[in-house]
Every structure is written in structure tokens, then in C-alpha cells.
Design a protein around this motif. Structure first.
Motif, PDB file in Angstrom:
ATOM      1  N   PRO A  21       0.812  -1.226   0.000  1.00 33.71           N
ATOM      2  CA  PRO A  21       0.000   0.000   0.000  1.00 33.71           C
ATOM      3  C   PRO A  21       0.845   1.275   0.000  1.00 33.71           C
ATOM      4  CG  PRO A  21      -0.759  -1.494   1.707  1.00 33.71           C
ATOM      5  CD  PRO A  21       0.485  -2.070   1.145  1.00 33.71           C
ATOM      6  N   LEU A  22       1.964   1.253   0.705  1.00 37.93           N
ATOM      7  CA  LEU A  22       2.836   2.425   0.713  1.00 37.93           C
ATOM      8  C   LEU A  22       3.369   2.726  -0.689  1.00 37.93           C
ATOM      9  CD1 LEU A  22       4.856   1.703   3.964  1.00 37.93           C
ATOM     10  CD2 LEU A  22       3.115   3.456   3.646  1.00 37.93           C
ATOM     11  N   LEU A  23       3.757   1.688  -1.399  1.00 37.90           N
ATOM     12  CA  LEU A  23       4.265   1.888  -2.754  1.00 37.90           C
ATOM     13  C   LEU A  23       3.151   2.311  -3.704  1.00 37.90           C
ATOM     14  CD1 LEU A  23       6.730  -1.121  -2.967  1.00 37.90           C
ATOM     15  CD2 LEU A  23       7.267   1.286  -2.600  1.00 37.90           C
ATOM     16  N   GLY A  24       1.947   1.817  -3.482  1.00 37.16           N
ATOM     17  CA  GLY A  24       0.809   2.244  -4.300  1.00 37.16           C
ATOM     18  C   GLY A  24       0.493   3.713  -4.112  1.00 37.16           C
ATOM     19  N   PHE A  25       0.505   4.165  -2.868  1.00 39.31           N
ATOM     20  CA  PHE A  25       0.280   5.584  -2.616  1.00 39.31           C
ATOM     21  C   PHE A  25       1.429   6.431  -3.161  1.00 39.31           C
ATOM     22  CE2 PHE A  25      -2.650   4.252   0.933  1.00 39.31           C
ATOM     23  CZ  PHE A  25      -3.797   4.723   0.300  1.00 39.31           C
ATOM     24  N   ALA A  26       2.639   5.892  -3.144  1.00 40.39           N
ATOM     25  CA  ALA A  26       3.780   6.617  -3.704  1.00 40.39           C
ATOM     26  C   ALA A  26       3.602   6.821  -5.209  1.00 40.39           C
ATOM     27  CB  ALA A  26       5.077   5.868  -3.417  1.00 40.39           C
ATOM     28  N   VAL A  27       3.078   5.807  -5.891  1.00 41.08           N
ATOM     29  CA  VAL A  27       2.825   5.940  -7.330  1.00 41.08           C
ATOM     30  C   VAL A  27       1.747   6.987  -7.579  1.00 41.08           C
ATOM     31  CG1 VAL A  27       1.902   4.720  -9.351  1.00 41.08           C
ATOM     32  CG2 VAL A  27       3.602   3.617  -7.901  1.00 41.08           C
ATOM     33  N   LEU A  28       0.684   6.943  -6.776  1.00 42.12           N
ATOM     34  CA  LEU A  28      -0.374   7.938  -6.936  1.00 42.12           C
ATOM     35  C   LEU A  28       0.141   9.348  -6.684  1.00 42.12           C
ATOM     36  CD1 LEU A  28      -3.407   6.172  -5.227  1.00 42.12           C
ATOM     37  CD2 LEU A  28      -3.035   6.555  -7.661  1.00 42.12           C
ATOM     38  N   ALA A  29       0.974   9.507  -5.672  1.00 42.86           N
ATOM     39  CA  ALA A  29       1.541  10.827  -5.379  1.00 42.86           C
ATOM     40  C   ALA A  29       2.488  11.265  -6.488  1.00 42.86           C
ATOM     41  CB  ALA A  29       2.273  10.800  -4.045  1.00 42.86           C
ATOM     42  N   GLY A  30       3.229  10.340  -7.041  1.00 43.58           N
ATOM     43  CA  GLY A  30       4.131  10.688  -8.135  1.00 43.58           C
ATOM     44  C   GLY A  30       3.384  11.136  -9.380  1.00 43.58           C
ATOM     45  N   MET A  31       2.194  10.590  -9.584  1.00 43.09           N
ATOM     46  CA  MET A  31       1.377  11.002 -10.717  1.00 43.09           C
ATOM     47  C   MET A  31       0.628  12.298 -10.437  1.00 43.09           C
ATOM     48  SD  MET A  31       0.088   7.211 -12.029  1.00 43.09           S
ATOM     49  CE  MET A  31      -1.575   7.647 -11.880  1.00 43.09           C
ATOM     50  N   GLY A  32       0.618  12.736  -9.179  1.00 44.68           N
ATOM     51  CA  GLY A  32      -0.011  13.997  -8.834  1.00 44.68           C
ATOM     52  C   GLY A  32      -1.476  13.902  -8.487  1.00 44.68           C
ATOM     53  N   ILE A  33      -1.999  12.688  -8.255  1.00 43.80           N
ATOM     54  CA  ILE A  33      -3.429  12.550  -7.986  1.00 43.80           C
ATOM     55  C   ILE A  33      -3.725  12.057  -6.574  1.00 43.80           C
ATOM     56  CG2 ILE A  33      -4.033  12.202 -10.400  1.00 43.80           C
ATOM     57  CD1 ILE A  33      -4.095   9.235  -9.916  1.00 43.80           C
ATOM     58  N   ALA A  35      -3.394  13.880  -3.555  1.00 48.64           N
ATOM     59  CA  ALA A  35      -4.061  14.896  -2.748  1.00 48.64           C
ATOM     60  C   ALA A  35      -4.283  16.143  -3.598  1.00 48.64           C
ATOM     61  CB  ALA A  35      -3.214  15.227  -1.531  1.00 48.64           C
ATOM     62  N   ASP A  36      -5.128  17.024  -3.098  1.00 45.72           N
ATOM     63  CA  ASP A  36      -5.441  18.265  -3.793  1.00 45.72           C
ATOM     64  C   ASP A  36      -4.383  19.318  -3.468  1.00 45.72           C
ATOM     65  OD1 ASP A  36      -7.213  18.963  -5.644  1.00 45.72           O
ATOM     66  OD2 ASP A  36      -8.809  19.595  -4.292  1.00 45.72           O
ATOM     67  N   MET A  37      -3.161  19.064  -3.918  1.00 44.37           N
ATOM     68  CA  MET A  37      -2.043  19.966  -3.664  1.00 44.37           C
ATOM     69  C   MET A  37      -1.321  20.207  -4.975  1.00 44.37           C
ATOM     70  SD  MET A  37      -0.285  18.457  -0.286  1.00 44.37           S
ATOM     71  CE  MET A  37      -1.065  17.057   0.454  1.00 44.37           C
ATOM     72  N   SER A  38      -0.264  20.970  -4.874  1.00 52.17           N
ATOM     73  CA  SER A  38       0.534  21.208  -6.078  1.00 52.17           C
ATOM     74  C   SER A  38       1.313  19.936  -6.432  1.00 52.17           C
ATOM     75  CB  SER A  38       1.497  22.373  -5.854  1.00 52.17           C
ATOM     76  OG  SER A  38       2.502  22.002  -4.939  1.00 52.17           O
ATOM     77  N   PHE A  39       1.815  19.943  -7.669  1.00 54.83           N
ATOM     78  CA  PHE A  39       2.564  18.769  -8.126  1.00 54.83           C
ATOM     79  C   PHE A  39       3.845  18.571  -7.319  1.00 54.83           C
ATOM     80  CE2 PHE A  39       5.378  16.508 -11.089  1.00 54.83           C
ATOM     81  CZ  PHE A  39       4.594  15.385 -11.317  1.00 54.83           C
ATOM     82  N   ALA A  40       4.474  19.670  -6.895  1.00 55.56           N
ATOM     83  CA  ALA A  40       5.711  19.572  -6.108  1.00 55.56           C
ATOM     84  C   ALA A  40       5.440  18.940  -4.746  1.00 55.56           C
ATOM     85  CB  ALA A  40       6.343  20.948  -5.938  1.00 55.56           C
ATOM     86  N   GLU A  41       4.331  19.318  -4.115  1.00 54.69           N
ATOM     87  CA  GLU A  41       4.003  18.735  -2.810  1.00 54.69           C
ATOM     88  C   GLU A  41       3.647  17.262  -2.948  1.00 54.69           C
ATOM     89  OE1 GLU A  41       2.215  22.422  -0.240  1.00 54.69           O
ATOM     90  OE2 GLU A  41       0.955  21.542  -1.796  1.00 54.69           O
ATOM     91  N   ASN A  42       2.919  16.920  -4.009  1.00 56.03           N
ATOM     92  CA  ASN A  42       2.624  15.505  -4.260  1.00 56.03           C
ATOM     93  C   ASN A  42       3.901  14.718  -4.516  1.00 56.03           C
ATOM     94  OD1 ASN A  42      -0.131  14.951  -3.973  1.00 56.03           O
ATOM     95  ND2 ASN A  42      -0.589  15.894  -5.952  1.00 56.03           N
ATOM     96  N   GLY A  43       4.844  15.334  -5.233  1.00 57.72           N
ATOM     97  CA  GLY A  43       6.121  14.664  -5.498  1.00 57.72           C
ATOM     98  C   GLY A  43       6.911  14.415  -4.229  1.00 57.72           C
ATOM     99  N   SER A  44       6.907  15.381  -3.317  1.00 55.67           N
ATOM    100  CA  SER A  44       7.647  15.180  -2.062  1.00 55.67           C
ATOM    101  C   SER A  44       6.966  14.116  -1.199  1.00 55.67           C
ATOM    102  CB  SER A  44       7.772  16.490  -1.296  1.00 55.67           C
ATOM    103  OG  SER A  44       6.510  16.935  -0.843  1.00 55.67           O
ATOM    104  N   ILE A  45       5.636  14.079  -1.205  1.00 54.46           N
ATOM    105  CA  ILE A  45       4.930  13.021  -0.475  1.00 54.46           C
ATOM    106  C   ILE A  45       5.249  11.658  -1.088  1.00 54.46           C
ATOM    107  CG2 ILE A  45       2.652  12.067   0.046  1.00 54.46           C
ATOM    108  CD1 ILE A  45       1.619  14.924   0.303  1.00 54.46           C
ATOM    109  N   GLY A  46       5.295  11.611  -2.422  1.00 53.60           N
ATOM    110  CA  GLY A  46       5.632  10.360  -3.110  1.00 53.60           C
ATOM    111  C   GLY A  46       7.025   9.864  -2.778  1.00 53.60           C
ATOM    112  N   LYS A  47       7.979  10.785  -2.690  1.00 54.53           N
ATOM    113  CA  LYS A  47       9.347  10.396  -2.329  1.00 54.53           C
ATOM    114  C   LYS A  47       9.412   9.858  -0.903  1.00 54.53           C
ATOM    115  CE  LYS A  47      11.622  13.636  -5.414  1.00 54.53           C
ATOM    116  NZ  LYS A  47      12.392  14.881  -5.506  1.00 54.53           N
TER     117      LYS A  47
END
Length: 86
Positions: A21-33, A35-47
Motif C-alpha cells: 500500500p505504501l508503494l501504491g500511494f507513492a505511485v499515486l503521489a508521483g502522478m499527482g493525484i 491529494a489536492d495539492m501542487s505537483f511539487a508537494e505531491n512529489g515530495s509526499i511520493g518520495k
């Protein structure tokens, strides 16, 4: 030896299942979908999620691999026992 292999396999599989599940959420965050945040914030969450998810995955794989390997000595005796005439 069988019990040790079984314990290694169970712990390894639990570790792999925890990381999925952690890796699945990382993929979703890397794609930017994620959370309702900017792409940079989603990228940092994904990392961060990737950093949390990869160690249990690799640890689980390292525990499962020796548990799945056959025992050499036992296998050879089974072959010798089956080849002897009865």
C-alpha cells in the motif's frame, strides 16, 4: 529447519504486504493525484512514501528467498532413496 523456513516465509510475506500500500500511494503521489495539492508537494509526499515502502519490500524479499530455496542434503537423499530397488 522447516519451522525456521516457515517463520522466515511468513515474516517476509507480511513485510511485503505491508509495503505494497505504501508503494501504491507513492505511485499515486508521483502522478499527482494523491491529494489536492501542487505537483511539487505531491512529489515530495511520493518520495517520502517510497522511502518508507522500499525497505520493508527489500527486507521481505531477503527473508523469503532463503525460505523458498530447497535443502540440498534432503533432496539428494530423496533421490537416492527412490533409485534403490525394492
Amino acid at each position: 529447519m522447516r519451522r525456521i523456513k516457515l517463520v522466515l516465509l511468513v515474516i517476509g510475506m507480511i513485510s511485503i504486504l505491508v509495503s505494497l500500500p505504501l508503494l501504491g500511494f507513492a505511485v499515486l503521489a508521483g502522478m499527482g493525484i494523491l491529494a489536492d495539492m501542487s505537483f511539487a508537494e505531491n512529489g515530495s509526499i511520493g518520495k517520502q512514501l517510497l522511502q518508507f515502502g522500499l525497505p520493508p519490500l527489500f527486507g521481505g524479499l531477503l527473508l523469503c528467498i532463503p525460505a523458498m530455496l530447497p535443502e540440498k542434503g534432503r533432496r539428494q537423499t530423496e533421490v537416492l532413496d527412490s533409485s534403490t530397488p525394492r
